[in-house]
Design a protein around this motif. Structure first.
Motif, PDB file in Angstrom:
ATOM      1  N   PRO A 261       6.118 -43.225  -3.234  1.00 23.21           N
ATOM      2  CA  PRO A 261       6.812 -43.020  -2.375  1.00 23.21           C
ATOM      3  C   PRO A 261       7.133 -41.582  -1.994  1.00 23.21           C
ATOM      4  O   PRO A 261       7.157 -40.706  -2.878  1.00 23.21           O
ATOM      5  CB  PRO A 261       8.215 -43.681  -2.739  1.00 23.21           C
ATOM      6  CG  PRO A 261       7.943 -44.618  -3.689  1.00 23.21           C
ATOM      7  CD  PRO A 261       6.551 -44.015  -4.567  1.00 23.21           C
ATOM      8  N   SER A 262       7.305 -41.273  -0.766  1.00 24.37           N
ATOM      9  CA  SER A 262       7.498 -39.945  -0.345  1.00 24.37           C
ATOM     10  C   SER A 262       9.054 -39.621  -0.678  1.00 24.37           C
ATOM     11  O   SER A 262       9.954 -40.624  -0.937  1.00 24.37           O
ATOM     12  CB  SER A 262       7.512 -39.485   1.115  1.00 24.37           C
ATOM     13  OG  SER A 262       8.288 -40.575   1.823  1.00 24.37           O
ATOM     14  N   GLY A 263       9.451 -38.425  -0.820  1.00 26.12           N
ATOM     15  CA  GLY A 263      10.756 -37.862  -1.003  1.00 26.12           C
ATOM     16  C   GLY A 263      11.061 -36.425  -1.867  1.00 26.12           C
ATOM     17  O   GLY A 263       9.997 -36.065  -2.302  1.00 26.12           O
ATOM     18  N   ALA A 264      12.024 -35.809  -1.500  1.00 31.97           N
ATOM     19  CA  ALA A 264      12.414 -34.535  -2.218  1.00 31.97           C
ATOM     20  C   ALA A 264      12.767 -35.039  -3.614  1.00 31.97           C
ATOM     21  O   ALA A 264      13.101 -35.914  -4.128  1.00 31.97           O
ATOM     22  CB  ALA A 264      13.275 -33.877  -1.642  1.00 31.97           C
ATOM     23  N   PHE A 265      12.401 -33.795  -4.432  1.00 30.78           N
ATOM     24  CA  PHE A 265      12.882 -33.632  -5.895  1.00 30.78           C
ATOM     25  C   PHE A 265      14.177 -34.312  -6.172  1.00 30.78           C
ATOM     26  O   PHE A 265      14.533 -35.319  -7.108  1.00 30.78           O
ATOM     27  CB  PHE A 265      12.711 -32.543  -6.644  1.00 30.78           C
ATOM     28  CG  PHE A 265      13.072 -32.504  -7.988  1.00 30.78           C
ATOM     29  CD1 PHE A 265      12.267 -32.897  -8.994  1.00 30.78           C
ATOM     30  CD2 PHE A 265      14.434 -31.875  -8.355  1.00 30.78           C
ATOM     31  CE1 PHE A 265      12.720 -32.846 -10.170  1.00 30.78           C
ATOM     32  CE2 PHE A 265      14.963 -31.936  -9.584  1.00 30.78           C
ATOM     33  CZ  PHE A 265      13.946 -32.389 -10.553  1.00 30.78           C
TER      34      PHE A 265
ATOM     35  N   LEU B 151       6.284 -36.554  -5.858  1.00 29.45           N
ATOM     36  CA  LEU B 151       5.769 -37.350  -6.804  1.00 29.45           C
ATOM     37  C   LEU B 151       4.118 -36.923  -6.842  1.00 29.45           C
ATOM     38  O   LEU B 151       3.468 -37.170  -8.069  1.00 29.45           O
ATOM     39  CB  LEU B 151       6.082 -38.807  -6.731  1.00 29.45           C
ATOM     40  CG  LEU B 151       7.498 -39.063  -6.996  1.00 29.45           C
ATOM     41  CD1 LEU B 151       7.977 -40.607  -6.407  1.00 29.45           C
ATOM     42  CD2 LEU B 151       7.862 -38.958  -8.485  1.00 29.45           C
ATOM     43  N   SER B 152       3.622 -37.311  -5.674  1.00 34.61           N
ATOM     44  CA  SER B 152       2.221 -36.951  -5.467  1.00 34.61           C
ATOM     45  C   SER B 152       1.662 -35.577  -6.311  1.00 34.61           C
ATOM     46  O   SER B 152       0.767 -35.336  -6.700  1.00 34.61           O
ATOM     47  CB  SER B 152       1.667 -37.152  -4.072  1.00 34.61           C
ATOM     48  OG  SER B 152       0.499 -37.052  -4.036  1.00 34.61           O
ATOM     49  N   ASN B 153       2.518 -34.445  -5.729  1.00 27.65           N
ATOM     50  CA  ASN B 153       2.245 -33.175  -5.915  1.00 27.65           C
ATOM     51  C   ASN B 153       2.032 -33.000  -7.458  1.00 27.65           C
ATOM     52  O   ASN B 153       1.487 -32.294  -7.997  1.00 27.65           O
ATOM     53  CB  ASN B 153       3.241 -32.206  -5.374  1.00 27.65           C
ATOM     54  CG  ASN B 153       3.235 -32.118  -3.782  1.00 27.65           C
ATOM     55  OD1 ASN B 153       2.141 -32.512  -3.113  1.00 27.65           O
ATOM     56  ND2 ASN B 153       4.361 -31.668  -3.247  1.00 27.65           N
ATOM     57  N   SER B 154       2.997 -33.849  -8.221  1.00 27.45           N
ATOM     58  CA  SER B 154       3.099 -33.382  -9.635  1.00 27.45           C
ATOM     59  C   SER B 154       2.299 -34.350 -10.356  1.00 27.45           C
ATOM     60  O   SER B 154       1.672 -33.881 -11.228  1.00 27.45           O
ATOM     61  CB  SER B 154       4.662 -33.627 -10.163  1.00 27.45           C
ATOM     62  OG  SER B 154       5.587 -32.627  -9.226  1.00 27.45           O
ATOM     63  N   VAL B 155       2.219 -35.631 -10.213  1.00 29.31           N
ATOM     64  CA  VAL B 155       1.729 -36.521 -11.172  1.00 29.31           C
ATOM     65  C   VAL B 155       0.322 -36.562 -11.008  1.00 29.31           C
ATOM     66  O   VAL B 155      -0.490 -36.903 -11.835  1.00 29.31           O
ATOM     67  CB  VAL B 155       2.329 -37.946 -10.714  1.00 29.31           C
ATOM     68  CG1 VAL B 155       1.582 -38.999 -11.765  1.00 29.31           C
ATOM     69  CG2 VAL B 155       3.894 -38.295 -11.062  1.00 29.31           C
TER      70      VAL B 155
ATOM     71  N   LYS C 296      -4.171 -29.700  -4.958  1.00 30.85           N
ATOM     72  CA  LYS C 296      -4.643 -28.099  -4.484  1.00 30.85           C
ATOM     73  C   LYS C 296      -3.263 -27.371  -3.885  1.00 30.85           C
ATOM     74  O   LYS C 296      -3.014 -26.289  -4.323  1.00 30.85           O
ATOM     75  CB  LYS C 296      -5.578 -28.194  -3.544  1.00 30.85           C
ATOM     76  CG  LYS C 296      -6.876 -28.499  -4.178  1.00 30.85           C
ATOM     77  CD  LYS C 296      -7.342 -27.209  -4.639  1.00 30.85           C
ATOM     78  CE  LYS C 296      -8.871 -27.316  -5.301  1.00 30.85           C
ATOM     79  NZ  LYS C 296      -9.340 -26.023  -5.945  1.00 30.85           N
ATOM     80  N   GLU C 297      -2.600 -28.229  -3.028  1.00 35.70           N
ATOM     81  CA  GLU C 297      -1.355 -27.426  -2.499  1.00 35.70           C
ATOM     82  C   GLU C 297      -0.386 -28.524  -2.065  1.00 35.70           C
ATOM     83  O   GLU C 297      -0.649 -29.681  -1.870  1.00 35.70           O
ATOM     84  CB  GLU C 297      -1.727 -26.878  -1.055  1.00 35.70           C
ATOM     85  CG  GLU C 297      -2.925 -26.196  -1.109  1.00 35.70           C
ATOM     86  CD  GLU C 297      -3.216 -25.472   0.384  1.00 35.70           C
ATOM     87  OE1 GLU C 297      -2.733 -24.449   0.937  1.00 35.70           O
ATOM     88  OE2 GLU C 297      -4.095 -25.910   1.133  1.00 35.70           O
ATOM     89  N   ALA C 298       0.799 -28.007  -2.626  1.00 35.72           N
ATOM     90  CA  ALA C 298       2.054 -28.873  -2.529  1.00 35.72           C
ATOM     91  C   ALA C 298       2.302 -29.518  -1.033  1.00 35.72           C
ATOM     92  O   ALA C 298       2.469 -28.466  -0.446  1.00 35.72           O
ATOM     93  CB  ALA C 298       3.343 -28.542  -3.174  1.00 35.72           C
ATOM     94  N   ILE C 299       2.678 -30.717  -0.910  1.00 36.59           N
ATOM     95  CA  ILE C 299       2.784 -31.197   0.390  1.00 36.59           C
ATOM     96  C   ILE C 299       4.478 -31.432   0.600  1.00 36.59           C
ATOM     97  O   ILE C 299       5.028 -31.905  -0.270  1.00 36.59           O
ATOM     98  CB  ILE C 299       1.972 -32.263   0.782  1.00 36.59           C
ATOM     99  CG1 ILE C 299       0.471 -32.080   0.669  1.00 36.59           C
ATOM    100  CG2 ILE C 299       2.347 -32.959   2.081  1.00 36.59           C
ATOM    101  CD1 ILE C 299      -0.459 -33.435   0.951  1.00 36.59           C
ATOM    102  N   ASP C 300       5.044 -31.106   1.763  1.00 35.29           N
ATOM    103  CA  ASP C 300       6.524 -31.189   1.890  1.00 35.29           C
ATOM    104  C   ASP C 300       6.809 -32.812   1.746  1.00 35.29           C
ATOM    105  O   ASP C 300       6.148 -33.518   1.937  1.00 35.29           O
ATOM    106  CB  ASP C 300       6.893 -31.056   3.187  1.00 35.29           C
ATOM    107  CG  ASP C 300       6.782 -29.552   3.345  1.00 35.29           C
ATOM    108  OD1 ASP C 300       6.830 -28.509   2.293  1.00 35.29           O
ATOM    109  OD2 ASP C 300       7.051 -28.831   4.684  1.00 35.29           O
ATOM    110  N   SER C 301       7.694 -32.912   0.908  1.00 40.07           N
ATOM    111  CA  SER C 301       8.332 -34.309   0.485  1.00 40.07           C
ATOM    112  C   SER C 301       7.571 -35.260  -0.208  1.00 40.07           C
ATOM    113  O   SER C 301       7.905 -36.567  -0.176  1.00 40.07           O
ATOM    114  CB  SER C 301       8.723 -34.976   1.959  1.00 40.07           C
ATOM    115  OG  SER C 301       9.996 -34.260   2.699  1.00 40.07           O
TER     116      SER C 301
END
Length: 263
Positions: A97-101, A156-160, A148-153
Protein backbone atom coordinates in the motif's frame (compact mmCIF):
# COMPACT_ATOMS: atom_id res chain seq x y z
CA UNK A 1 16.15 -12.75 -32.91
CA UNK A 2 15.77 -16.33 -31.72
CA UNK A 3 16.30 -16.26 -27.94
CA UNK A 4 16.87 -20.04 -27.85
CA UNK A 5 14.19 -20.61 -25.23
CA UNK A 6 12.18 -23.18 -27.16
CA UNK A 7 11.36 -26.13 -24.92
CA UNK A 8 12.79 -24.60 -21.76
CA UNK A 9 10.78 -24.40 -18.54
CA UNK A 10 9.89 -21.19 -16.72
CA UNK A 11 8.16 -20.30 -13.47
CA UNK A 12 6.79 -16.77 -13.20
CA UNK A 13 5.26 -15.74 -9.88
CA UNK A 14 2.35 -13.30 -9.58
CA UNK A 15 1.78 -13.63 -13.31
CA UNK A 16 -1.99 -13.66 -13.71
CA UNK A 17 -1.90 -9.91 -14.41
CA UNK A 18 0.40 -6.93 -14.82
CA UNK A 19 4.11 -7.15 -15.46
CA UNK A 20 4.33 -10.75 -14.29
CA UNK A 21 1.78 -11.71 -16.93
CA UNK A 22 3.70 -9.77 -19.58
CA UNK A 23 6.88 -11.64 -18.61
CA UNK A 24 5.11 -15.00 -18.83
CA UNK A 25 3.63 -14.03 -22.20
CA UNK A 26 7.00 -13.03 -23.63
CA UNK A 27 8.58 -16.29 -22.49
CA UNK A 28 5.72 -18.32 -23.96
CA UNK A 29 6.05 -16.48 -27.27
CA UNK A 30 9.67 -17.66 -27.38
CA UNK A 31 8.56 -21.27 -27.01
CA UNK A 32 9.14 -21.78 -23.30
CA UNK A 33 6.85 -23.93 -21.19
CA UNK A 34 5.52 -21.62 -18.49
CA UNK A 35 3.88 -21.99 -15.09
CA UNK A 36 1.67 -18.99 -14.37
CA UNK A 37 0.78 -18.15 -10.78
CA UNK A 38 -1.88 -16.06 -9.05
CA UNK A 39 -4.23 -16.03 -6.07
CA UNK A 40 -7.52 -15.44 -7.88
CA UNK A 41 -8.66 -18.65 -9.59
CA UNK A 42 -10.80 -16.93 -12.23
CA UNK A 43 -8.17 -14.37 -13.21
CA UNK A 44 -5.53 -17.09 -13.31
CA UNK A 45 -7.60 -19.23 -15.67
CA UNK A 46 -8.13 -16.26 -18.00
CA UNK A 47 -4.41 -15.49 -18.00
CA UNK A 48 -3.52 -19.09 -18.83
CA UNK A 49 -5.89 -19.06 -21.80
CA UNK A 50 -4.54 -15.75 -23.09
CA UNK A 51 -0.89 -16.74 -22.75
CA UNK A 52 -1.47 -20.20 -24.20
CA UNK A 53 -3.00 -18.60 -27.29
CA UNK A 54 0.20 -16.73 -28.19
CA UNK A 55 2.87 -19.30 -27.38
CA UNK A 56 4.03 -22.64 -28.74
CA UNK A 57 4.91 -24.12 -25.36
CA UNK A 58 2.71 -25.52 -22.63
CA UNK A 59 1.14 -23.09 -20.15
CA UNK A 60 0.01 -24.29 -16.73
CA UNK A 61 -1.72 -22.29 -14.01
CA UNK A 62 -0.93 -22.92 -10.36
CA UNK A 63 -2.96 -21.06 -7.77
CA UNK A 64 -1.09 -19.89 -4.69
CA UNK A 65 -0.45 -17.07 -2.24
CA UNK A 66 3.17 -15.89 -2.25
CA UNK A 67 3.00 -15.00 1.45
CA UNK A 68 2.34 -18.67 2.27
CA UNK A 69 5.45 -20.88 2.48
CA UNK A 70 3.51 -24.05 1.69
CA UNK A 71 2.02 -22.48 -1.43
CA UNK A 72 5.48 -21.56 -2.71
CA UNK A 73 6.75 -25.07 -2.08
CA UNK A 74 3.80 -26.47 -4.01
CA UNK A 75 4.35 -23.99 -6.84
CA UNK A 76 7.95 -25.09 -7.38
CA UNK A 77 7.12 -28.78 -6.99
CA UNK A 78 4.33 -28.51 -9.54
CA UNK A 79 6.63 -26.78 -12.03
CA UNK A 80 9.20 -29.56 -11.74
CA UNK A 81 6.50 -32.23 -11.98
CA UNK A 82 5.03 -30.64 -15.11
CA UNK A 83 8.22 -29.83 -16.99
CA UNK A 84 10.95 -31.98 -15.43
CA UNK A 85 12.95 -29.05 -14.08
CA UNK A 86 13.26 -25.27 -14.05
CA UNK A 87 15.45 -23.25 -16.40
CA UNK A 88 13.98 -19.80 -15.76
CA UNK A 89 12.62 -18.20 -12.59
CA UNK A 90 10.97 -14.79 -12.68
CA UNK A 91 9.84 -13.40 -9.33
CA UNK A 92 7.15 -10.77 -9.27
CA UNK A 93 4.75 -9.63 -6.54
CA UNK A 94 2.05 -7.05 -6.04
CA UNK A 95 2.95 -3.66 -4.62
CA UNK A 96 2.47 -2.75 -0.96
CA UNK A 97 0.00 0.00 0.00
CA UNK A 98 0.99 3.61 -0.54
CA UNK A 99 1.39 5.95 2.40
CA UNK A 100 3.75 8.25 4.26
CA UNK A 101 6.08 6.97 6.97
CA UNK A 102 4.02 8.25 9.90
CA UNK A 103 0.93 6.59 8.48
CA UNK A 104 2.42 3.08 8.48
CA UNK A 105 2.53 0.78 11.50
CA UNK A 106 4.54 -2.32 12.35
CA UNK A 107 2.02 -4.62 10.72
CA UNK A 108 2.31 -2.71 7.44
CA UNK A 109 6.08 -3.14 7.47
CA UNK A 110 5.97 -6.87 8.24
CA UNK A 111 3.33 -7.49 5.57
CA UNK A 112 5.36 -5.59 2.97
CA UNK A 113 8.49 -7.53 3.87
CA UNK A 114 6.65 -10.84 3.65
CA UNK A 115 5.11 -9.96 0.29
CA UNK A 116 8.15 -8.48 -1.43
CA UNK A 117 11.18 -10.09 0.19
CA UNK A 118 10.24 -13.38 1.79
CA UNK A 119 8.23 -14.43 -1.26
CA UNK A 120 11.41 -14.08 -3.33
CA UNK A 121 13.61 -15.69 -0.67
CA UNK A 122 11.37 -18.73 -0.33
CA UNK A 123 10.87 -19.16 -4.07
CA UNK A 124 14.60 -18.98 -4.76
CA UNK A 125 15.35 -21.38 -1.91
CA UNK A 126 13.02 -23.98 -3.43
CA UNK A 127 13.93 -23.37 -7.07
CA UNK A 128 17.72 -22.94 -6.82
CA UNK A 129 18.63 -26.66 -6.79
CA UNK A 130 16.65 -27.17 -9.99
CA UNK A 131 18.06 -24.05 -11.64
CA UNK A 132 21.60 -25.24 -10.89
CA UNK A 133 20.86 -28.48 -12.73
CA UNK A 134 19.88 -26.53 -15.86
CA UNK A 135 22.48 -25.71 -18.50
CA UNK A 136 21.04 -22.17 -18.75
CA UNK A 137 19.60 -21.37 -15.34
CA UNK A 138 18.49 -17.76 -14.83
CA UNK A 139 16.61 -15.71 -12.26
CA UNK A 140 15.08 -12.30 -12.91
CA UNK A 141 13.56 -10.24 -10.11
CA UNK A 142 10.85 -7.75 -11.08
CA UNK A 143 11.07 -4.90 -8.55
CA UNK A 144 10.57 -1.15 -9.09
CA UNK A 145 12.40 2.03 -9.99
CA UNK A 146 11.79 2.98 -6.35
CA UNK A 147 15.02 1.15 -5.47
CA UNK A 148 16.88 3.84 -7.42
CA UNK A 149 14.91 6.91 -6.40
CA UNK A 150 12.42 7.29 -3.59
CA UNK A 151 8.87 7.93 -4.80
CA UNK A 152 6.54 10.19 -2.83
CA UNK A 153 4.11 8.37 -0.51
CA UNK A 154 5.66 4.97 -1.23
CA UNK A 155 7.80 4.51 1.87
CA UNK A 156 7.19 0.75 2.00
CA UNK A 157 8.19 0.16 -1.62
CA UNK A 158 11.12 2.59 -1.37
CA UNK A 159 12.52 0.83 1.67
CA UNK A 160 11.63 -2.84 1.47
CA UNK A 161 12.33 -3.48 -2.21
CA UNK A 162 15.98 -2.57 -1.63
CA UNK A 163 16.36 -5.94 0.11
CA UNK A 164 15.40 -7.73 -3.10
CA UNK A 165 18.24 -5.99 -4.94
CA UNK A 166 20.66 -7.01 -2.20
CA UNK A 167 19.42 -10.58 -2.57
CA UNK A 168 19.74 -10.49 -6.37
CA UNK A 169 23.29 -9.15 -6.25
CA UNK A 170 24.35 -11.70 -3.65
CA UNK A 171 22.85 -14.58 -5.63
CA UNK A 172 24.60 -13.39 -8.79
CA UNK A 173 27.84 -14.22 -6.98
CA UNK A 174 26.86 -17.22 -4.89
CA UNK A 175 25.01 -19.18 -7.59
CA UNK A 176 27.24 -18.32 -10.56
CA UNK A 177 28.33 -19.67 -12.94
CA UNK A 178 25.49 -22.20 -13.01
CA UNK A 179 22.77 -19.58 -12.49
CA UNK A 180 22.67 -15.94 -13.58
CA UNK A 181 20.67 -13.45 -11.50
CA UNK A 182 19.42 -10.03 -12.63
CA UNK A 183 16.67 -7.55 -11.77
CA UNK A 184 14.46 -5.19 -13.74
CA UNK A 185 13.29 -1.91 -12.23
CA UNK A 186 10.09 -0.82 -13.99
CA UNK A 187 8.65 2.65 -14.01
CA UNK A 188 5.00 3.22 -14.95
CA UNK A 189 3.60 0.76 -17.49
CA UNK A 190 0.08 0.55 -18.88
CA UNK A 191 -1.07 -2.28 -16.64
CA UNK A 192 -4.64 -2.80 -15.46
CA UNK A 193 -3.78 -0.91 -12.27
CA UNK A 194 -2.85 2.27 -14.14
CA UNK A 195 -5.78 1.81 -16.52
CA UNK A 196 -8.10 1.75 -13.50
CA UNK A 197 -6.48 4.84 -11.99
CA UNK A 198 -6.79 6.79 -15.23
CA UNK A 199 -10.39 5.72 -15.76
CA UNK A 200 -11.24 6.77 -12.20
CA UNK A 201 -9.63 10.16 -12.85
CA UNK A 202 -11.69 10.55 -16.03
CA UNK A 203 -14.84 9.73 -14.07
CA UNK A 204 -13.90 12.41 -11.52
CA UNK A 205 -13.48 14.95 -14.32
CA UNK A 206 -9.71 15.29 -13.90
CA UNK A 207 -9.26 14.45 -17.61
CA UNK A 208 -11.49 14.73 -20.64
CA UNK A 209 -10.70 11.20 -21.79
CA UNK A 210 -8.46 8.18 -21.21
CA UNK A 211 -5.84 9.28 -23.72
CA UNK A 212 -5.36 12.61 -21.93
CA UNK A 213 -4.95 10.86 -18.60
CA UNK A 214 -2.47 8.37 -20.01
CA UNK A 215 -0.46 11.20 -21.57
CA UNK A 216 -0.32 12.89 -18.18
CA UNK A 217 1.26 9.78 -16.69
CA UNK A 218 4.00 10.11 -19.31
CA UNK A 219 4.70 13.73 -18.41
CA UNK A 220 8.36 14.17 -17.50
CA UNK A 221 9.48 10.95 -19.18
CA UNK A 222 11.96 11.68 -21.99
CA UNK A 223 10.22 9.18 -24.28
CA UNK A 224 6.97 11.08 -23.57
CA UNK A 225 4.91 8.01 -22.68
CA UNK A 226 4.61 5.23 -20.15
CA UNK A 227 5.70 1.72 -21.02
CA UNK A 228 3.84 -1.09 -22.70
CA UNK A 229 3.98 -4.12 -20.33
CA UNK A 230 5.29 -6.29 -23.17
CA UNK A 231 8.34 -4.03 -23.46
CA UNK A 232 9.29 -5.13 -19.97
CA UNK A 233 8.24 -8.73 -20.64
CA UNK A 234 10.47 -8.95 -23.69
CA UNK A 235 13.39 -7.60 -21.67
CA UNK A 236 12.80 -10.30 -19.06
CA UNK A 237 12.77 -12.93 -21.82
CA UNK A 238 16.07 -11.59 -23.15
CA UNK A 239 17.66 -11.70 -19.69
CA UNK A 240 16.39 -15.28 -19.36
CA UNK A 241 18.02 -16.36 -22.61
CA UNK A 242 21.50 -17.47 -23.71
CA UNK A 243 21.65 -14.25 -25.76
CA UNK A 244 22.34 -12.39 -22.49
CA UNK A 245 24.85 -14.96 -21.27
CA UNK A 246 27.38 -12.38 -19.96
CA UNK A 247 24.83 -10.26 -18.10
CA UNK A 248 24.82 -11.10 -14.39
CA UNK A 249 24.16 -9.10 -11.23
CA UNK A 250 22.55 -6.21 -13.11
CA UNK A 251 19.61 -4.08 -11.93
CA UNK A 252 18.17 -2.63 -15.14
CA UNK A 253 15.82 0.39 -15.02
CA UNK A 254 13.01 0.20 -17.56
CA UNK A 255 11.38 3.61 -17.29
CA UNK A 256 11.92 5.50 -20.52
CA UNK A 257 14.80 7.53 -19.09
CA UNK A 258 12.70 9.12 -16.34
CA UNK A 259 15.22 8.49 -13.58
CA UNK A 260 17.62 11.22 -12.53
CA UNK A 261 20.12 8.89 -10.86
CA UNK A 262 23.52 8.57 -12.51
CA UNK A 263 23.80 4.90 -11.51
Amino acid sequence: MDLELDGTSALVTASSSGLGKASATALAREGANVVVNGRDEGRLAEAVDEIDAVGDGEVVGVQGDLTEKADIEHLVERTVDEFGGIDTLVTSAGGPPSGAFMDTDDEDWYEAFDLLVMSAVRTVREAAPHLKESDQGTMTFVTSRSVKEAIDSLVLSNSVRMAVIGLEKTLSQELAPEVRSNAVLPGPHETSRIEDLVEQAVDRGDYDDYEEGLADWGDGIPLERIGDPMELGETVAFLSSPKSSYINGVALPIEGGAGASNL
